[in-house]
Enzyme design. Structure first.
Site, PDB file in Angstrom:
ATOM      1  N   HIS A 117      -3.803  -6.157  -7.227  1.00 27.41           N
ATOM      2  CA  HIS A 117      -4.798  -5.272  -7.515  1.00 27.41           C
ATOM      3  C   HIS A 117      -4.608  -4.181  -8.463  1.00 27.41           C
ATOM      4  O   HIS A 117      -3.410  -3.851  -8.404  1.00 27.41           O
ATOM      5  CB  HIS A 117      -5.389  -4.626  -6.274  1.00 27.41           C
ATOM      6  CG  HIS A 117      -6.523  -4.145  -6.537  1.00 27.41           C
ATOM      7  ND1 HIS A 117      -6.742  -2.845  -6.687  1.00 27.41           N
ATOM      8  CD2 HIS A 117      -8.121  -4.432  -5.749  1.00 27.41           C
ATOM      9  CE1 HIS A 117      -8.167  -2.338  -6.535  1.00 27.41           C
ATOM     10  NE2 HIS A 117      -8.722  -3.397  -5.949  1.00 27.41           N
ATOM     11  N   GLN A 197      -5.674  -6.311   2.081  1.00 27.32           N
ATOM     12  CA  GLN A 197      -6.629  -7.555   2.541  1.00 27.32           C
ATOM     13  C   GLN A 197      -5.865  -8.323   3.642  1.00 27.32           C
ATOM     14  O   GLN A 197      -6.450  -9.147   4.162  1.00 27.32           O
ATOM     15  CB  GLN A 197      -6.680  -8.371   1.099  1.00 27.32           C
ATOM     16  CG  GLN A 197      -7.321  -7.921   0.060  1.00 27.32           C
ATOM     17  CD  GLN A 197      -9.060  -7.781   0.227  1.00 27.32           C
ATOM     18  OE1 GLN A 197      -9.712  -8.306   1.131  1.00 27.32           O
ATOM     19  NE2 GLN A 197      -9.739  -7.119  -0.654  1.00 27.32           N
TER      20      GLN A 197
END
Ligand code: PLP
Length: 404
Positions: A117, A197
């Site tokens: 990310h 996550q």
């Protein structure tokens, strides 16, 4: 199928029938979390670590209780290793700037992966530019797994830090972090895990992960926005300088200098997210009352069903590993000839909420050869009916765009 349908009543926002498949971006909040924050704000709120009066003492106790709860939840042996931040992004910036600027120099290498990310890429780019270190990355295989052979080949004495996502927010890939940590440590590198996550979806023990730093956000794990966690192994935190200066992080200040408060307070400048810490505490209680293993099982089962059914939808291509042992509950897809945003808009008309775009992972998008994907992500309140709605919405999109 693991049945968690009894939880749905705790999420009033879902009462209008929305098929919410965007928990990877941010999760919904159950009533116990909303009530805990409301109760605290009504009865016990004041600034922390400041006043000698009763409300401030109660507030400080609640804030520190949240720290202990987080420590217990992630298996930290010392609650001082838990730092409250604004979110995973701030946690990762704290590592990159706080640890990186202190410990990296010209000729050093930072090893990241192609599927990070932007929150675990851009801070390292910034720090590499300032220190003269270089940023290298490990690519993914054709089936969306981390290429471990390349990772091993890229390790060397000049690699000072390895930073890896615990679970890709695009592909769902779950790299073998304990193995990577072992390899990183064998080469004398620090190991950072972006667990934004991962922590919401599975039982995480920071010591079993083998990392030196672990970052995650409350808002993806049923808690409020505005608070995240940086866990750091004590010896790694001792190598880290505060990334922000201000109130509450000092031991002493003169006009020209300052000394730092003890860990963790030196990393928590200014008024921290107090009500949010109470909310995160309640979210962890809620997750634990379900059981993290059960949550993982539930998300995996839904993902397997989704993968099985999506391959039959005309024009759909799935990004990421097909083998469930390598992945978690995030499914990215493209439909031939249809832009991901059109797909998401048509799905929205069917009351199915998915994310479309580059998911803050532009380098990964380039490597996949796509500009955007539509992403469905699953959490505790999802059920098979949400996949039915997703599949029928995608079929509808295919009909509209003449995909067959
Ligand atoms: N890392 C990953 C893998 C993410 O999915 C996200 C958010 O989508 C982040 C980091 C950043 O989290 P936040 O926006 O809560 O700081």
């Amino acid at each position: 199928m693991t049945d968690l349908s009894y939880l749905k009543a705790d999420f009033p926002i879902l009462d209008n029938g929305v098929h919410f498949l965007d928990s990877g971006a941010s999760s919904q909040k159950p009533i116990p979390v909303l009530e805990a924050m409301d109760r605290f704000a009504r009865t016990s709120y004041a600034n922390v670590h400041r006043g000698a009066y009763k409300l401030s003492v109660a507030s400080t106790e609640a804030y520190e209780a949240a720290r202990r709860r987080v420590a217990d939840f992630i298996g930290a042996t010392d609650e001082r290793e838990v730092i409250f931040t604004r979110g995973a992004t701030t946690s990762l910036n704290t590592v990159a700037f706080g640890w990186g600027l202190e410990n990296l120099t010209e000729g050093d290498r930072i090893l990241a992966t192609e599927m990070e990310h932007h929150a675990n890429l851009v801070p390292w780019q910034m720090v590499a530019k300032r220190t003269g270190a270089t940023l290298d990355h490990v690519p993914i295989t054709d089936d969306g797994r981390l290429d471990m052979a390349v990772l091993e080949s890229k390790l060397g004495p000049d690699v000072k830090v390895v930073t890896v996502t615990g679970m890709s927010n695009v592909l769902g890939t779950i790299p073998d972090v304990p193995r990577i940590a072992e390899l990183a440590h064998r080469h004398g590198a620090r190991m950072v895990v972006d667990a934004a996550q991962l922590v919401p979806h599975t039982s995480v023990d920071v010591n079993q992960l083998g990392a030196d730093f672990v970052a995650f956000s409350s808002h993806k794990m049923l808690g409020p926005t505005g608070i995240g966690v940086l866990w750091g192994r004590m010896d790694a935190l001792e190598e880290t300088e505060p990334f922000e200066g201000g109130g509450e992080m000092i031991s002493d200040v003169t006009l020209h200098d300052a000394t730092w408060a003890d860990i963790p307070h030196r990393f928590e400048a200014g008024t921290p997210p107090i009500i949010e810490a109470v909310g995160l505490h309640a979210a962890i209680d809620y997750l634990d009352s379900i059981g993290m293993d059960k949550i993982f099982e539930h998300d995996q089962e839904l993902t397997a069903i989704a993968l099985e059914r999506l391959v039959d939808v005309p024009g759909i291509a799935i990004q990421g590993p097909t083998d469930m042992k390598d992945r978690g509950g995030v499914v990215s897809m493209t439909m031939e000839g249809v832009h991901a945003h059109d797909l998401a808009t048509i799905l929205d008309e069917q009351n199915v909420a998915v994310r479309a775009g580059h998911h803050c992972a532009k380098p990964l998008m380039r490597s996949l050869g796509v500009t955007a994907t539509a992403r469905a992500s699953f959490y505790v309140y999802n059920e098979e009916a949400d996949i039915d709605a997703l599949v029928s919405g995608l079929r509808r999109a295919g009909e509209i765009f003449g995909v067959n």
